[in-house]
Write an enzyme that holds these catalytic residues in place. Sequence first.
Site, PDB file in Angstrom:
ATOM      1  CG  ASN A  81       3.042  25.854 -14.153  1.00  0.00           C
ATOM      2  OD1 ASN A  81       2.146  24.931 -14.532  1.00  0.00           O
ATOM      3  ND2 ASN A  81       2.773  26.674 -13.004  1.00  0.00           N
ATOM      4  CG  HIS A 111       4.004  25.170  -9.196  1.00  0.00           C
ATOM      5  ND1 HIS A 111       3.692  26.093  -8.048  1.00  0.00           N
ATOM      6  CD2 HIS A 111       2.623  24.940  -9.736  1.00  0.00           C
ATOM      7  CE1 HIS A 111       2.209  26.307  -7.881  1.00  0.00           C
ATOM      8  NE2 HIS A 111       1.669  25.484  -8.703  1.00  0.00           N
ATOM      9  CD  GLU A 134       9.129  28.383  -9.032  1.00  0.00           C
ATOM     10  OE1 GLU A 134       9.050  29.653  -8.889  1.00  0.00           O
ATOM     11  OE2 GLU A 134       8.099  27.658  -9.314  1.00  0.00           O
ATOM     12  CB  SER A 190       7.097  35.904  -6.184  1.00  0.00           C
ATOM     13  OG  SER A 190       7.269  35.820  -4.911  1.00  0.00           O
ATOM     14  CB  CYS A 248       3.441  29.153  -4.827  1.00  0.00           C
ATOM     15  SG  CYS A 248       4.033  27.582  -5.083  1.00  0.00           S
ATOM     16  CB  CYS A 297       8.044  26.727  -5.725  1.00  0.00           C
ATOM     17  SG  CYS A 297       7.167  25.966  -6.889  1.00  0.00           S
ATOM     18  CG  ASP A 299      -0.325  27.559 -11.364  1.00  0.00           C
ATOM     19  OD1 ASP A 299      -0.084  26.416 -11.752  1.00  0.00           O
ATOM     20  OD2 ASP A 299       0.530  28.240 -11.376  1.00  0.00           O
TER      21      ASP A 299
END
Length: 145
Positions: A39, A50, A52, A77, A79, A82, A142
């Site tokens: 991130n 982010h 990912e 996990s 979002c 992503c 975020d």
Amino acid sequence: MDQFLEAAIEQAEKGLAEGGIPIGSVLVIDGEIVGRGHNRRVQKGSATLHAEIDCLESAGRIKAADYRRAVLYSTLSPCDMCSGAVLLYGINNVVVGENRTFKGPEDHLRSRGVNLTIIDDQRCVQLMQEFIERSPELWNEDIGE
């Protein structure tokens, strides 16, 4: 410890050391890491960077068939944004370090055929819990709260 989750944790720690949010990700194809990211919203002043997304960006352009063979590892996990990238590129396997501090749309991913594995790694949980306690306003930014 899974070597690829370990690599994602290293990315999360790198992001934290840079003053960012400690979430890391790696993209693996045929047992090789082809992309790494963390991130970097704070570091780059970005609305979307982010872990990912940073990871997918670092992997560069990949053929659709390669994405279907890929495994995306993330310390947290994914979002909605992503998860959307996972669906857009047809990544069928996602390994999540933890989903206690934040749970993205995991049921939606599963309903779309994504094989989601939750590791519940204590280091991932601790990284996020400590960060959220220290920087709740940054964390809320975020996740869009």
